[in-house]
Write a protein that holds these residues in place. Structure first.
Motif, PDB file in Angstrom:
ATOM      1  N   LEU A 108       0.806  -1.218   0.000  1.00 34.10           N
ATOM      2  CA  LEU A 108       0.000   0.000   0.000  1.00 34.10           C
ATOM      3  C   LEU A 108       0.842   1.272   0.000  1.00 34.10           C
ATOM      4  CD1 LEU A 108      -2.684  -1.105   2.592  1.00 34.10           C
ATOM      5  CD2 LEU A 108      -2.952  -0.964   0.122  1.00 34.10           C
ATOM      6  N   GLU A 109       2.134   1.155   0.238  1.00 34.76           N
ATOM      7  CA  GLU A 109       3.001   2.331   0.283  1.00 34.76           C
ATOM      8  C   GLU A 109       3.099   3.047  -1.060  1.00 34.76           C
ATOM      9  OE1 GLU A 109       6.734   1.067   1.844  1.00 34.76           O
ATOM     10  OE2 GLU A 109       6.038   1.168   3.912  1.00 34.76           O
ATOM     11  N   LYS A 110       2.865   2.344  -2.141  1.00 37.69           N
ATOM     12  CA  LYS A 110       2.948   2.992  -3.448  1.00 37.69           C
ATOM     13  C   LYS A 110       1.729   3.879  -3.735  1.00 37.69           C
ATOM     14  CE  LYS A 110       1.153  -0.994  -5.984  1.00 37.69           C
ATOM     15  NZ  LYS A 110       1.451  -1.983  -6.997  1.00 37.69           N
ATOM     16  N   PHE A 111       0.657   3.741  -2.948  1.00 32.14           N
ATOM     17  CA  PHE A 111      -0.542   4.548  -3.147  1.00 32.14           C
ATOM     18  C   PHE A 111      -0.548   5.822  -2.308  1.00 32.14           C
ATOM     19  CE2 PHE A 111      -1.965   0.172  -4.063  1.00 32.14           C
ATOM     20  CZ  PHE A 111      -2.314   0.355  -5.383  1.00 32.14           C
ATOM     21  N   GLY A 112       0.230   5.858  -1.238  1.00 30.68           N
ATOM     22  CA  GLY A 112       0.253   7.033  -0.365  1.00 30.68           C
ATOM     23  C   GLY A 112       1.110   6.772   0.855  1.00 30.68           C
ATOM     24  N   THR A 113       0.914   7.591   1.873  1.00 34.37           N
ATOM     25  CA  THR A 113       1.675   7.482   3.105  1.00 34.37           C
ATOM     26  C   THR A 113       0.883   6.693   4.131  1.00 34.37           C
ATOM     27  OG1 THR A 113       2.629   9.652   2.667  1.00 34.37           O
ATOM     28  CG2 THR A 113       2.857   8.794   4.900  1.00 34.37           C
ATOM     29  N   ILE A 114       1.473   5.627   4.640  1.00 38.21           N
ATOM     30  CA  ILE A 114       0.819   4.839   5.680  1.00 38.21           C
ATOM     31  C   ILE A 114       1.054   5.544   7.008  1.00 38.21           C
ATOM     32  CG2 ILE A 114       0.804   2.652   6.925  1.00 38.21           C
ATOM     33  CD1 ILE A 114       1.542   1.291   4.329  1.00 38.21           C
ATOM     34  N   HIS A 115      -0.044   5.929   7.645  1.00 36.24           N
ATOM     35  CA  HIS A 115       0.051   6.667   8.898  1.00 36.24           C
ATOM     36  C   HIS A 115      -0.018   5.739  10.108  1.00 36.24           C
ATOM     37  CE1 HIS A 115      -0.353  10.030  11.619  1.00 36.24           C
ATOM     38  NE2 HIS A 115      -1.408   9.469  12.150  1.00 36.24           N
ATOM     39  N   TYR A 116      -0.858   4.730  10.053  1.00 33.77           N
ATOM     40  CA  TYR A 116      -1.049   3.844  11.199  1.00 33.77           C
ATOM     41  C   TYR A 116      -1.493   2.471  10.714  1.00 33.77           C
ATOM     42  CZ  TYR A 116      -2.839   2.068  15.647  1.00 33.77           C
ATOM     43  OH  TYR A 116      -3.065   1.312  16.757  1.00 33.77           O
ATOM     44  N   VAL A 117      -1.016   1.429  11.395  1.00 26.84           N
ATOM     45  CA  VAL A 117      -1.442   0.058  11.119  1.00 26.84           C
ATOM     46  C   VAL A 117      -1.884  -0.555  12.437  1.00 26.84           C
ATOM     47  CG1 VAL A 117      -0.732  -2.219  10.315  1.00 26.84           C
ATOM     48  CG2 VAL A 117       0.174  -0.185   9.205  1.00 26.84           C
ATOM     49  N   SER A 118      -3.132  -0.998  12.506  1.00 27.18           N
ATOM     50  CA  SER A 118      -3.649  -1.649  13.699  1.00 27.18           C
ATOM     51  C   SER A 118      -3.524  -3.151  13.530  1.00 27.18           C
ATOM     52  CB  SER A 118      -5.101  -1.267  13.934  1.00 27.18           C
ATOM     53  OG  SER A 118      -5.640  -2.037  14.986  1.00 27.18           O
ATOM     54  N   LYS A 119      -2.689  -3.768  14.356  1.00 31.14           N
ATOM     55  CA  LYS A 119      -2.504  -5.213  14.265  1.00 31.14           C
ATOM     56  C   LYS A 119      -3.678  -5.959  14.858  1.00 31.14           C
ATOM     57  CE  LYS A 119       2.484  -4.871  14.400  1.00 31.14           C
ATOM     58  NZ  LYS A 119       3.705  -5.154  15.138  1.00 31.14           N
ATOM     59  N   ARG A 120      -4.322  -5.358  15.840  1.00 30.63           N
ATOM     60  CA  ARG A 120      -5.420  -6.043  16.517  1.00 30.63           C
ATOM     61  C   ARG A 120      -6.723  -6.006  15.715  1.00 30.63           C
ATOM     62  NH1 ARG A 120      -6.818  -3.826  22.189  1.00 30.63           N
ATOM     63  NH2 ARG A 120      -8.911  -4.607  22.400  1.00 30.63           N
ATOM     64  N   MET A 121      -7.010  -4.869  15.100  1.00 31.97           N
ATOM     65  CA  MET A 121      -8.270  -4.727  14.376  1.00 31.97           C
ATOM     66  C   MET A 121      -8.111  -4.850  12.862  1.00 31.97           C
ATOM     67  SD  MET A 121     -10.108  -1.798  16.631  1.00 31.97           S
ATOM     68  CE  MET A 121     -11.582  -1.859  15.653  1.00 31.97           C
ATOM     69  N   ASN A 122      -6.892  -5.048  12.378  1.00 33.05           N
ATOM     70  CA  ASN A 122      -6.600  -5.257  10.956  1.00 33.05           C
ATOM     71  C   ASN A 122      -7.087  -4.121  10.062  1.00 33.05           C
ATOM     72  OD1 ASN A 122      -5.340  -7.623  11.540  1.00 33.05           O
ATOM     73  ND2 ASN A 122      -7.066  -8.918  10.969  1.00 33.05           N
ATOM     74  N   TYR A 123      -6.628  -2.910  10.356  1.00 34.11           N
ATOM     75  CA  TYR A 123      -6.903  -1.801   9.454  1.00 34.11           C
ATOM     76  C   TYR A 123      -5.664  -0.938   9.294  1.00 34.11           C
ATOM     77  CZ  TYR A 123      -7.546   1.489  13.352  1.00 34.11           C
ATOM     78  OH  TYR A 123      -7.359   2.277  14.455  1.00 34.11           O
ATOM     79  N   VAL A 124      -5.658  -0.173   8.214  1.00 35.27           N
ATOM     80  CA  VAL A 124      -4.536   0.692   7.866  1.00 35.27           C
ATOM     81  C   VAL A 124      -5.092   2.078   7.582  1.00 35.27           C
ATOM     82  CG1 VAL A 124      -2.669   1.089   6.213  1.00 35.27           C
ATOM     83  CG2 VAL A 124      -3.302  -1.237   6.831  1.00 35.27           C
ATOM     84  N   VAL A 125      -4.447   3.113   8.130  1.00 40.20           N
ATOM     85  CA  VAL A 125      -4.810   4.494   7.820  1.00 40.20           C
ATOM     86  C   VAL A 125      -3.802   4.997   6.795  1.00 40.20           C
ATOM     87  CG1 VAL A 125      -5.128   6.815   8.718  1.00 40.20           C
ATOM     88  CG2 VAL A 125      -5.772   4.856  10.107  1.00 40.20           C
ATOM     89  N   LEU A 126      -4.310   5.403   5.645  1.00 37.73           N
ATOM     90  CA  LEU A 126      -3.476   5.796   4.515  1.00 37.73           C
ATOM     91  C   LEU A 126      -3.836   7.207   4.096  1.00 37.73           C
ATOM     92  CD1 LEU A 126      -1.511   4.534   2.262  1.00 37.73           C
ATOM     93  CD2 LEU A 126      -3.589   4.284   0.940  1.00 37.73           C
ATOM     94  N   TYR A 127      -2.832   8.076   3.945  1.00 34.00           N
ATOM     95  CA  TYR A 127      -3.055   9.439   3.462  1.00 34.00           C
ATOM     96  C   TYR A 127      -2.501   9.574   2.060  1.00 34.00           C
ATOM     97  CZ  TYR A 127      -4.669  11.104   7.948  1.00 34.00           C
ATOM     98  OH  TYR A 127      -5.412  11.314   9.074  1.00 34.00           O
ATOM     99  N   MET A 128      -3.254  10.307   1.214  1.00 31.08           N
ATOM    100  CA  MET A 128      -2.858  10.496  -0.188  1.00 31.08           C
ATOM    101  C   MET A 128      -3.342  11.851  -0.675  1.00 31.08           C
ATOM    102  SD  MET A 128      -5.648   8.117  -2.076  1.00 31.08           S
ATOM    103  CE  MET A 128      -5.350   6.773  -0.993  1.00 31.08           C
ATOM    104  N   ASN A 129      -2.945  12.222  -1.872  1.00 26.42           N
ATOM    105  CA  ASN A 129      -3.414  13.464  -2.482  1.00 26.42           C
ATOM    106  C   ASN A 129      -4.908  13.364  -2.767  1.00 26.42           C
ATOM    107  OD1 ASN A 129      -0.849  14.493  -2.423  1.00 26.42           O
ATOM    108  ND2 ASN A 129      -0.403  13.965  -4.544  1.00 26.42           N
ATOM    109  N   ALA A 130      -5.637  14.415  -2.432  1.00 27.39           N
ATOM    110  CA  ALA A 130      -7.089  14.409  -2.602  1.00 27.39           C
ATOM    111  C   ALA A 130      -7.493  14.393  -4.073  1.00 27.39           C
ATOM    112  CB  ALA A 130      -7.700  15.620  -1.902  1.00 27.39           C
ATOM    113  N   GLU A 131      -6.634  14.934  -4.943  1.00 32.00           N
ATOM    114  CA  GLU A 131      -6.963  14.998  -6.366  1.00 32.00           C
ATOM    115  C   GLU A 131      -7.031  13.605  -6.997  1.00 32.00           C
ATOM    116  OE1 GLU A 131      -3.572  17.137  -7.350  1.00 32.00           O
ATOM    117  OE2 GLU A 131      -4.302  19.048  -6.577  1.00 32.00           O
ATOM    118  N   LYS A 132      -6.190  12.701  -6.522  1.00 30.91           N
ATOM    119  CA  LYS A 132      -6.123  11.364  -7.109  1.00 30.91           C
ATOM    120  C   LYS A 132      -6.819  10.313  -6.249  1.00 30.91           C
ATOM    121  CE  LYS A 132      -1.707  12.399  -9.246  1.00 30.91           C
ATOM    122  NZ  LYS A 132      -0.309  12.006  -9.368  1.00 30.91           N
TER     123      LYS A 132
END
Length: 86
Positions: free
Chosen positions: A21-45
């Motif tokens: 997922l790093e090629k799509f944007g910046t990974i801000h947080y990864v929750s190992k317990r709840m299995n989710y990733v917070v990803l930030y990217m440019n709003a235009e794309k």
């Protein structure tokens, strides 16, 4: 100046593949317990990127972050009680 950023919450089935997922944007947080990733990217794309991420086999669900829409300027009509005690 700085590009407008937006956040996505990606619910994944396997955390081992979150490196992809790093090629799509910046990974801000990864929750190992709840299995989710917070990803930030440019709003235009964001729309094109969301479609590309949805095609990945380990991504279950994508939610948009509403952090940019939350009001952060507050006003208070209640008098400050700390001033009464000084």
């Amino acid at each position: 100046m700085y590009p407008q950023r937006t956040g996505l919450i990606l619910w994944v089935s396997d955390l081992k593949q979150t490196k992809h997922l790093e090629k799509f944007g910046t990974i801000h947080y990864v929750s190992k317990r709840m299995n989710y990733v917070v990803l930030y990217m440019n709003a235009e794309k964001a729309e094109e990127t969301t479609k590309a991420i949805q095609k990945l086999s380990f991504v279950k669900k994508i939610e948009r972050s509403y952090r940019n829409e939350i009001r952060t300027e507050y006003n208070s009509n209640v008098p400050d009680k700390a001033k009464l005690y000084t």
